[in-house]
Design a protein around this motif. Structure first.
Motif, PDB file in Angstrom:
ATOM      1  N   ASP A   1       0.829  -1.209   0.000  1.00  0.00           N
ATOM      2  CA  ASP A   1       0.000   0.000   0.000  1.00  0.00           C
ATOM      3  C   ASP A   1       0.861   1.254   0.000  1.00  0.00           C
ATOM      4  O   ASP A   1       0.556   2.229  -0.679  1.00  0.00           O
ATOM      5  CB  ASP A   1      -0.937   0.009   1.197  1.00  0.00           C
ATOM      6  N   LEU A   2       1.932   1.237   0.775  1.00  0.00           N
ATOM      7  CA  LEU A   2       2.820   2.400   0.817  1.00  0.00           C
ATOM      8  C   LEU A   2       3.511   2.614  -0.523  1.00  0.00           C
ATOM      9  O   LEU A   2       3.648   3.731  -0.990  1.00  0.00           O
ATOM     10  CB  LEU A   2       3.859   2.237   1.937  1.00  0.00           C
ATOM     11  N   GLU A   3       3.946   1.533  -1.131  1.00  0.00           N
ATOM     12  CA  GLU A   3       4.600   1.650  -2.434  1.00  0.00           C
ATOM     13  C   GLU A   3       3.626   2.135  -3.498  1.00  0.00           C
ATOM     14  O   GLU A   3       3.970   2.960  -4.333  1.00  0.00           O
ATOM     15  CB  GLU A   3       5.199   0.301  -2.835  1.00  0.00           C
ATOM     16  N   ASP A   4       2.399   1.626  -3.469  1.00  0.00           N
ATOM     17  CA  ASP A   4       1.388   2.042  -4.449  1.00  0.00           C
ATOM     18  C   ASP A   4       1.027   3.514  -4.285  1.00  0.00           C
ATOM     19  O   ASP A   4       0.764   4.206  -5.263  1.00  0.00           O
ATOM     20  CB  ASP A   4       0.117   1.197  -4.314  1.00  0.00           C
ATOM     21  N   ALA A   5       1.000   3.991  -3.053  1.00  0.00           N
ATOM     22  CA  ALA A   5       0.638   5.383  -2.796  1.00  0.00           C
ATOM     23  C   ALA A   5       1.763   6.328  -3.166  1.00  0.00           C
ATOM     24  O   ALA A   5       1.543   7.524  -3.339  1.00  0.00           O
ATOM     25  CB  ALA A   5       0.266   5.567  -1.324  1.00  0.00           C
ATOM     26  N   GLY A   6       2.974   5.793  -3.314  1.00  0.00           N
ATOM     27  CA  GLY A   6       4.103   6.632  -3.681  1.00  0.00           C
ATOM     28  C   GLY A   6       4.526   7.583  -2.580  1.00  0.00           C
ATOM     29  O   GLY A   6       5.141   8.615  -2.842  1.00  0.00           O
ATOM     30  N   CYS A   7       4.201   7.252  -1.349  1.00  0.00           N
ATOM     31  CA  CYS A   7       4.579   8.132  -0.246  1.00  0.00           C
ATOM     32  C   CYS A   7       5.741   7.524   0.525  1.00  0.00           C
ATOM     33  O   CYS A   7       5.945   6.311   0.511  1.00  0.00           O
ATOM     34  CB  CYS A   7       3.397   8.390   0.683  1.00  0.00           C
ATOM     35  N   GLN A   8       6.493   8.380   1.156  1.00  0.00           N
ATOM     36  CA  GLN A   8       7.605   7.930   1.970  1.00  0.00           C
ATOM     37  C   GLN A   8       7.231   8.090   3.429  1.00  0.00           C
ATOM     38  O   GLN A   8       6.946   9.191   3.885  1.00  0.00           O
ATOM     39  CB  GLN A   8       8.859   8.727   1.666  1.00  0.00           C
ATOM     40  N   VAL A   9       7.234   6.992   4.146  1.00  0.00           N
ATOM     41  CA  VAL A   9       6.933   7.002   5.560  1.00  0.00           C
ATOM     42  C   VAL A   9       8.235   6.800   6.308  1.00  0.00           C
ATOM     43  O   VAL A   9       9.021   5.909   5.962  1.00  0.00           O
ATOM     44  CB  VAL A   9       5.919   5.883   5.914  1.00  0.00           C
ATOM     45  N   LYS A  10       8.483   7.638   7.298  1.00  0.00           N
ATOM     46  CA  LYS A  10       9.724   7.523   8.057  1.00  0.00           C
ATOM     47  C   LYS A  10       9.527   6.775   9.366  1.00  0.00           C
ATOM     48  O   LYS A  10      10.413   6.075   9.816  1.00  0.00           O
ATOM     49  CB  LYS A  10      10.291   8.911   8.356  1.00  0.00           C
ATOM     50  N   TYR A  11       8.355   6.960   9.990  1.00  0.00           N
ATOM     51  CA  TYR A  11       8.127   6.387  11.312  1.00  0.00           C
ATOM     52  C   TYR A  11       6.761   5.722  11.399  1.00  0.00           C
ATOM     53  O   TYR A  11       5.811   6.170  10.773  1.00  0.00           O
ATOM     54  CB  TYR A  11       8.182   7.482  12.389  1.00  0.00           C
ATOM     55  N   MET A  12       6.696   4.683  12.219  1.00  0.00           N
ATOM     56  CA  MET A  12       5.417   4.078  12.591  1.00  0.00           C
ATOM     57  C   MET A  12       5.375   4.083  14.114  1.00  0.00           C
ATOM     58  O   MET A  12       6.232   3.490  14.767  1.00  0.00           O
ATOM     59  CB  MET A  12       5.278   2.661  12.077  1.00  0.00           C
ATOM     60  N   ILE A  13       4.408   4.769  14.652  1.00  0.00           N
ATOM     61  CA  ILE A  13       4.273   4.840  16.105  1.00  0.00           C
ATOM     62  C   ILE A  13       3.238   3.807  16.528  1.00  0.00           C
ATOM     63  O   ILE A  13       2.129   3.785  16.003  1.00  0.00           O
ATOM     64  CB  ILE A  13       3.828   6.255  16.539  1.00  0.00           C
ATOM     65  N   ARG A  14       3.622   2.961  17.461  1.00  0.00           N
ATOM     66  CA  ARG A  14       2.688   1.938  17.938  1.00  0.00           C
ATOM     67  C   ARG A  14       2.947   1.671  19.413  1.00  0.00           C
ATOM     68  O   ARG A  14       3.998   1.996  19.949  1.00  0.00           O
ATOM     69  CB  ARG A  14       2.781   0.671  17.113  1.00  0.00           C
ATOM     70  N   ASP A  15       1.960   1.063  20.042  1.00  0.00           N
ATOM     71  CA  ASP A  15       2.122   0.725  21.451  1.00  0.00           C
ATOM     72  C   ASP A  15       2.878  -0.595  21.577  1.00  0.00           C
ATOM     73  O   ASP A  15       3.250  -1.218  20.601  1.00  0.00           O
ATOM     74  CB  ASP A  15       0.765   0.676  22.165  1.00  0.00           C
ATOM     75  N   ARG A  16       3.082  -1.016  22.800  1.00  0.00           N
ATOM     76  CA  ARG A  16       3.867  -2.225  23.065  1.00  0.00           C
ATOM     77  C   ARG A  16       2.987  -3.458  23.224  1.00  0.00           C
ATOM     78  O   ARG A  16       3.330  -4.388  23.935  1.00  0.00           O
ATOM     79  CB  ARG A  16       4.696  -2.005  24.334  1.00  0.00           C
ATOM     80  N   ASP A  17       1.864  -3.486  22.555  1.00  0.00           N
ATOM     81  CA  ASP A  17       0.851  -4.514  22.746  1.00  0.00           C
ATOM     82  C   ASP A  17       1.308  -5.920  22.386  1.00  0.00           C
ATOM     83  O   ASP A  17       0.978  -6.855  23.022  1.00  0.00           O
ATOM     84  CB  ASP A  17      -0.396  -4.138  21.938  1.00  0.00           C
ATOM     85  N   GLY A  18       2.047  -6.120  21.399  1.00  0.00           N
ATOM     86  CA  GLY A  18       2.407  -7.466  21.012  1.00  0.00           C
ATOM     87  C   GLY A  18       1.491  -8.034  19.950  1.00  0.00           C
ATOM     88  O   GLY A  18       1.590  -9.209  19.584  1.00  0.00           O
ATOM     89  N   THR A  19       0.557  -7.220  19.459  1.00  0.00           N
ATOM     90  CA  THR A  19      -0.306  -7.656  18.358  1.00  0.00           C
ATOM     91  C   THR A  19       0.554  -7.959  17.131  1.00  0.00           C
ATOM     92  O   THR A  19       0.292  -8.895  16.392  1.00  0.00           O
ATOM     93  CB  THR A  19      -1.324  -6.558  18.011  1.00  0.00           C
ATOM     94  N   TYR A  20       1.569  -7.148  16.937  1.00  0.00           N
ATOM     95  CA  TYR A  20       2.471  -7.343  15.817  1.00  0.00           C
ATOM     96  C   TYR A  20       3.754  -7.999  16.325  1.00  0.00           C
ATOM     97  O   TYR A  20       4.376  -7.531  17.263  1.00  0.00           O
ATOM     98  CB  TYR A  20       2.807  -6.007  15.153  1.00  0.00           C
ATOM     99  N   PRO A  21       4.181  -9.079  15.671  1.00  0.00           N
ATOM    100  CA  PRO A  21       5.406  -9.763  16.114  1.00  0.00           C
ATOM    101  C   PRO A  21       6.656  -8.975  15.721  1.00  0.00           C
ATOM    102  O   PRO A  21       6.591  -8.000  14.966  1.00  0.00           O
ATOM    103  CB  PRO A  21       5.332 -11.096  15.361  1.00  0.00           C
ATOM    104  N   ALA A  22       7.792  -9.414  16.224  1.00  0.00           N
ATOM    105  CA  ALA A  22       9.073  -8.759  15.932  1.00  0.00           C
ATOM    106  C   ALA A  22       9.365  -8.782  14.433  1.00  0.00           C
ATOM    107  O   ALA A  22      10.018  -7.873  13.906  1.00  0.00           O
ATOM    108  CB  ALA A  22      10.195  -9.438  16.706  1.00  0.00           C
ATOM    109  N   LEU A  23       8.866  -9.796  13.743  1.00  0.00           N
ATOM    110  CA  LEU A  23       9.065  -9.887  12.295  1.00  0.00           C
ATOM    111  C   LEU A  23       8.457  -8.691  11.573  1.00  0.00           C
ATOM    112  O   LEU A  23       9.009  -8.178  10.605  1.00  0.00           O
ATOM    113  CB  LEU A  23       8.436 -11.191  11.766  1.00  0.00           C
TER     114      LEU A  23
END
Length: 143
Positions: A11-33
């Motif tokens: 989605d980011l590549e298709d939008a042609g935008c450059q994202v520098k940061y993703m801010i998220r909490d420490r929930d663990g919903t997303y794995p280290a991968l």
């Protein structure tokens, strides 16, 4: 690569935008991968503070308020204009805008003195000052 991470990167590549940061909490919903995949695409993952579970909610509230009161009403021309508008809004938000959660006070200002004199109440002189070309309005008693 997880399906969610794959979709995000595409989605980011298709939008042609450059994202520098993703801010998220420490929930663990997303794995280290997930963080590794984002790092490979050049996106730094910034975690919210430790033992501050409401930090993300507070920032989401500020972003939504900023969007509703400023960005949805303003045509941003370029990055310099955006930075100027956000600085003005931040000053307005902290120094003038009333906040219902803190008894309609402003975060960086003392509570105003109450007007109890009936003569003064009948002849209030309120002045309006426009900010950002009239998008934001400040009201105060004339001296």
């Amino acid at each position: 690569m997880t399906q969610t991470a794959r979709n995000l990167v595409m989605d980011l590549e298709d939008a042609g935008c450059q994202v520098k940061y993703m801010i998220r909490d420490r929930d663990g919903t997303y794995p280290a991968l997930f963080d590794t995949i984002l790092a490979d695409t050049g996106i730094d993952v910034v975690l919210t503070g430790v033992r501050i579970p409401r930090m993300n909610a507070i920032m989401e509230r500020w972003v939504r308020t900023c969007r509703c009161e400023l960005l949805d009403r303003t045509l941003i021309l370029h990055q310099r204009h955006l930075r100027h508008a956000l600085r003005e809004y931040e000053n307005f938000y902290n120094e003038h805008r009333a906040h219902q959660g803190i008894a309609n006070a402003r975060p960086l200002a003392p509570l105003p003195t109450l007007i109890t004199d009936p003569d003064r109440l009948t002849r209030l002189d309120i002045r309006r000052r426009d900010r950002l070309g009239g998008v934001l309005h400040e009201y105060e008693h004339a001296a």
